[in-house]
Design a protein around this motif. Structure first.
Motif, PDB file in Angstrom:
ATOM      1  N   ILE A   1       0.832  -1.203   0.000  1.00 53.58           N
ATOM      2  CA  ILE A   1       0.000   0.000   0.000  1.00 53.58           C
ATOM      3  C   ILE A   1       0.870   1.258   0.000  1.00 53.58           C
ATOM      4  O   ILE A   1       0.585   2.217  -0.719  1.00 53.58           O
ATOM      5  CB  ILE A   1      -0.952  -0.014   1.217  1.00 53.58           C
ATOM      6  CG1 ILE A   1      -1.989  -1.133   1.046  1.00 53.58           C
ATOM      7  CG2 ILE A   1      -1.653   1.340   1.375  1.00 53.58           C
ATOM      8  CD1 ILE A   1      -2.874  -1.333   2.242  1.00 53.58           C
ATOM      9  N   LEU A   2       1.937   1.251   0.784  1.00 53.20           N
ATOM     10  CA  LEU A   2       2.850   2.401   0.789  1.00 53.20           C
ATOM     11  C   LEU A   2       3.460   2.610  -0.594  1.00 53.20           C
ATOM     12  O   LEU A   2       3.665   3.746  -1.036  1.00 53.20           O
ATOM     13  CB  LEU A   2       3.949   2.199   1.830  1.00 53.20           C
ATOM     14  CG  LEU A   2       3.518   2.289   3.296  1.00 53.20           C
ATOM     15  CD1 LEU A   2       4.635   1.808   4.221  1.00 53.20           C
ATOM     16  CD2 LEU A   2       3.120   3.713   3.656  1.00 53.20           C
ATOM     17  N   SER A   3       3.736   1.515  -1.288  1.00 47.33           N
ATOM     18  CA  SER A   3       4.263   1.617  -2.644  1.00 47.33           C
ATOM     19  C   SER A   3       3.216   2.186  -3.588  1.00 47.33           C
ATOM     20  O   SER A   3       3.517   3.053  -4.420  1.00 47.33           O
ATOM     21  CB  SER A   3       4.720   0.235  -3.123  1.00 47.33           C
ATOM     22  OG  SER A   3       5.111   0.267  -4.478  1.00 47.33           O
ATOM     23  N   LEU A   4       1.974   1.723  -3.478  1.00 54.38           N
ATOM     24  CA  LEU A   4       0.891   2.243  -4.318  1.00 54.38           C
ATOM     25  C   LEU A   4       0.652   3.730  -4.060  1.00 54.38           C
ATOM     26  O   LEU A   4       0.338   4.494  -4.976  1.00 54.38           O
ATOM     27  CB  LEU A   4      -0.401   1.466  -4.074  1.00 54.38           C
ATOM     28  CG  LEU A   4      -0.469   0.036  -4.619  1.00 54.38           C
ATOM     29  CD1 LEU A   4      -1.737  -0.644  -4.131  1.00 54.38           C
ATOM     30  CD2 LEU A   4      -0.413   0.034  -6.139  1.00 54.38           C
TER      31      LEU A   4
ATOM     32  N   GLN B   1      14.301  -8.616  -0.857  1.00 50.91           N
ATOM     33  CA  GLN B   1      13.883  -9.363  -2.040  1.00 50.91           C
ATOM     34  C   GLN B   1      12.429  -9.051  -2.393  1.00 50.91           C
ATOM     35  O   GLN B   1      12.085  -8.876  -3.565  1.00 50.91           O
ATOM     36  CB  GLN B   1      14.058 -10.863  -1.798  1.00 50.91           C
ATOM     37  CG  GLN B   1      13.700 -11.727  -3.003  1.00 50.91           C
ATOM     38  CD  GLN B   1      13.914 -13.198  -2.743  1.00 50.91           C
ATOM     39  OE1 GLN B   1      14.277 -13.598  -1.632  1.00 50.91           O
ATOM     40  NE2 GLN B   1      13.705 -14.025  -3.751  1.00 50.91           N
ATOM     41  N   PHE B   2      11.567  -8.970  -1.373  1.00 52.41           N
ATOM     42  CA  PHE B   2      10.158  -8.645  -1.609  1.00 52.41           C
ATOM     43  C   PHE B   2      10.011  -7.232  -2.172  1.00 52.41           C
ATOM     44  O   PHE B   2       9.184  -6.982  -3.053  1.00 52.41           O
ATOM     45  CB  PHE B   2       9.382  -8.776  -0.297  1.00 52.41           C
ATOM     46  CG  PHE B   2       7.940  -8.361  -0.382  1.00 52.41           C
ATOM     47  CD1 PHE B   2       7.018  -9.121  -1.072  1.00 52.41           C
ATOM     48  CD2 PHE B   2       7.495  -7.185   0.231  1.00 52.41           C
ATOM     49  CE1 PHE B   2       5.686  -8.735  -1.162  1.00 52.41           C
ATOM     50  CE2 PHE B   2       6.176  -6.793   0.158  1.00 52.41           C
ATOM     51  CZ  PHE B   2       5.261  -7.574  -0.542  1.00 52.41           C
ATOM     52  N   ALA B   3      10.842  -6.291  -1.706  1.00 47.97           N
ATOM     53  CA  ALA B   3      10.742  -4.888  -2.121  1.00 47.97           C
ATOM     54  C   ALA B   3      11.134  -4.676  -3.569  1.00 47.97           C
ATOM     55  O   ALA B   3      10.786  -3.644  -4.167  1.00 47.97           O
ATOM     56  CB  ALA B   3      11.600  -4.015  -1.215  1.00 47.97           C
ATOM     57  N   THR B   4      11.862  -5.624  -4.165  1.00 52.96           N
ATOM     58  CA  THR B   4      12.237  -5.470  -5.572  1.00 52.96           C
ATOM     59  C   THR B   4      11.017  -5.489  -6.494  1.00 52.96           C
ATOM     60  O   THR B   4      11.086  -4.994  -7.613  1.00 52.96           O
ATOM     61  CB  THR B   4      13.211  -6.585  -5.998  1.00 52.96           C
ATOM     62  OG1 THR B   4      12.602  -7.866  -5.775  1.00 52.96           O
ATOM     63  CG2 THR B   4      14.506  -6.500  -5.209  1.00 52.96           C
ATOM     64  N   LYS B   5       9.898  -6.050  -6.007  1.00 51.69           N
ATOM     65  CA  LYS B   5       8.668  -6.083  -6.801  1.00 51.69           C
ATOM     66  C   LYS B   5       7.882  -4.779  -6.692  1.00 51.69           C
ATOM     67  O   LYS B   5       6.902  -4.582  -7.408  1.00 51.69           O
ATOM     68  CB  LYS B   5       7.771  -7.238  -6.339  1.00 51.69           C
ATOM     69  CG  LYS B   5       8.443  -8.604  -6.357  1.00 51.69           C
ATOM     70  CD  LYS B   5       7.503  -9.648  -5.779  1.00 51.69           C
ATOM     71  CE  LYS B   5       8.163 -11.014  -5.671  1.00 51.69           C
ATOM     72  NZ  LYS B   5       7.260 -12.020  -5.058  1.00 51.69           N
TER      73      LYS B   5
ATOM     74  N   PRO C   1      11.712   3.835  -3.835  1.00 47.73           N
ATOM     75  CA  PRO C   1      12.976   4.478  -4.226  1.00 47.73           C
ATOM     76  C   PRO C   1      14.047   4.442  -3.147  1.00 47.73           C
ATOM     77  O   PRO C   1      15.230   4.402  -3.453  1.00 47.73           O
ATOM     78  CB  PRO C   1      12.553   5.930  -4.531  1.00 47.73           C
ATOM     79  CG  PRO C   1      11.068   5.901  -4.690  1.00 47.73           C
ATOM     80  CD  PRO C   1      10.593   4.783  -3.823  1.00 47.73           C
ATOM     81  N   ASP C   2      13.634   4.492  -1.869  1.00 45.08           N
ATOM     82  CA  ASP C   2      14.604   4.598  -0.783  1.00 45.08           C
ATOM     83  C   ASP C   2      14.191   3.680   0.360  1.00 45.08           C
ATOM     84  O   ASP C   2      13.098   3.820   0.911  1.00 45.08           O
ATOM     85  CB  ASP C   2      14.691   6.054  -0.294  1.00 45.08           C
ATOM     86  CG  ASP C   2      15.619   6.208   0.908  1.00 45.08           C
ATOM     87  OD1 ASP C   2      16.664   5.541   0.938  1.00 45.08           O
ATOM     88  OD2 ASP C   2      15.290   6.993   1.819  1.00 45.08           O
TER      89      ASP C   2
END
Length: 443
Positions: free
Chosen positions: A154-157, A189-193, A197-198
């Motif tokens: 959600i934070l990524s979205l 590894q999960f964050a690569t999807k 940015p930081d």
């Protein structure tokens, strides 16, 4: 006065200006939101930040200590500093978003303590929607959970530009470096999807205070910053759009008093770009052009305005401007559109379905909207797009096509979070039922 004295005076003035600019730069505002699963220690961490940064009063601490003793705790429950609802204190959980304000010598902060329960995901979206940084907590004993992954997605979205993974309760795993490295590797590894940015990963103990404000002696193997040091120094000024001028008008100021007889100003919050007197601008949707004559900030005139300043803009010409209009650059203005394609987080029990009619609020403009289609529902755990589902339930996120009654002056959410977002409102009850992030528009 000789040349050397003049030079010394000029140098001194330059130094003073430089120091003031440096102070202004460091005393900026950071909005951050906590996220993560239930019982990961979000409220306790905020309480520790407030306590160790000396941002709470003595009587507040005494009240929390007394409450902790009355509940039979053998420690001071710092979560009580943020969990204010009676049901929150009884259950030891966060339900509503709790906002707390504090400052250090280097920066001012607004914290949004968001709930961890799945059923309150909509509250988490609300708290994180304006955040500069997302702080996701995980229990070192449990590792990554479904809810911590969901909140990271959600934070990524929401395009939150900075993310901190705080591996909490390290004291309960004997401050193990191996446990930290395992969680660090799994989340990286999960964050690569995702679009992050930081990313910073910090091992902490919110209850004991390790690596929260002060570096921990129990984790000498960790050579990164403490959480507070990172929060004070993370750079957020460049995250805002300083190129595309966007100024939604919230209110037209016309005092009509003897002192301000001819005063006409347009008040609002700068959503993008930099405004300066003399700039040629266009007022949308009318398309009338003018130049900025001056900009007021409270009772003083300023030479420029930038996000997220709230100012009053004056134009050289008597242009028809009202609430909901937008001031932009002549050759860099948003295209008015009635067809909106957006990601929507649905926030009520009654499902969102095609053909529904809702009220929509975008910046300072209000309209009505028709749901044309639901393209897919997003599984926030696997990022799978379910194209068979034609409705969105409570706390679900999906891609939706809308048609509005009047054109909206919007950008894509990836370009500008302020002009690229909106809320949906139930016309019968006036309750906010959805939050949207615009993918694209059609003129």
């Amino acid at each position: 006065m000789n040349d050397s004295t003049t030079a010394s005076s000029a140098a001194a003035q330059g130094l003073i200006k430089s120091e003031r600019a440096e102070q202004t730069r460091h005393m900026d505002l950071l909005r951050f939101a906590t996220a993560g699963s239930v019982d990961d220690g979000k409220s306790t961490l905020i309480g520790r930040l407030l306590l160790d940064s000396k941002s709470i009063f003595e009587d507040q601490l005494e009240a929390v200590e007394a409450t902790s003793q009355s509940k039979g705790y053998d420690y001071t429950d710092l979560a009580l500093l943020t969990d204010g609802l009676r049901s929150e204190r009884e259950q030891g959980i966060t339900i509503d978003v709790a906002y707390r304000y504090f400052a250090t010598p280097n920066r001012k902060f607004i914290i949004a303590d968001t709930p961890g329960h799945v059923q309150y995901t909509r509250n988490m979206v609300t708290g994180a929607s304006t955040a500069d940084l997302g702080l996701v907590l995980v229990d070192a004993r449990q590792g990554l959970t479904e809810q911590s992954r969901r909140h990271a997605v959600i934070l990524s979205l929401l395009r939150v530009p900075h993310l901190v993974l705080a591996v909490n309760k390290m004291d309960l795993v004997d401050f193990s470096e191996d446990v930290y490295k395992q969680i660090h590797a799994e989340f990286t590894q999960f964050a690569t999807k995702l679009n992050i940015p930081d990313l910073q990963v910090i091992p902490i103990s919110a209850l004991k205070g390790d690596n929260v404000v002060n570096r921990s002696e129990n984790m000498d193997w960790y050579d990164g910053p403490s959480l507070m040091h990172h929060l004070e120094n993370v750079h957020v000024a460049s995250d805002r759009d300083l190129v595309d001028v966007r100024f939604p008008v919230q209110y037209v100021i016309r005092p009509k008093s003897d002192e301000f007889h001819d005063y006409r100003g347009y008040a609002g919050q700068v959503a993008g770009g930099v405004l300066k007197p003399g700039d040629e601008v266009v007022v949308l949707p009318s398309g009338m052009t003018s130049k900025i004559s001056k900009i007021d900030l409270f009772d003083q005139e300023i030479t420029e305005a930038f996000p997220p300043m709230s100012v009053t803009v004056h134009l050289e010409d008597d242009v028809d401007v009202s609430r909901g209009d937008m001031i932009a650059r002549v050759n860099n203005a948003p295209t008015p559109s009635q067809d909106i394609d957006a990601m929507v987080c649905w926030m009520t029990n009654a499902p969102l379905r095609p053909r529904m009619k809702l009220a929509i609020k975008h910046t300072s403009r209000s309209a009505r909207a028709l749901v044309k289609d639901i393209q897919y529902r997003l599984d926030v755990n696997t990022l799978h797009r379910d194209q068979e589902t034609k409705e969105l339930g409570l706390n679900e996120i999906g891609r939706v096509q809308l048609r509005t009654t009047v054109p909206l002056l919007c950008d894509t959410y990836s370009k500008n979070r302020a002009t690229g977002s909106f809320i949906l409102i139930d016309e019968a009850t006036g309750v906010t039922v959805g939050a949207g992030m615009i993918n694209n528009t059609r003129a």
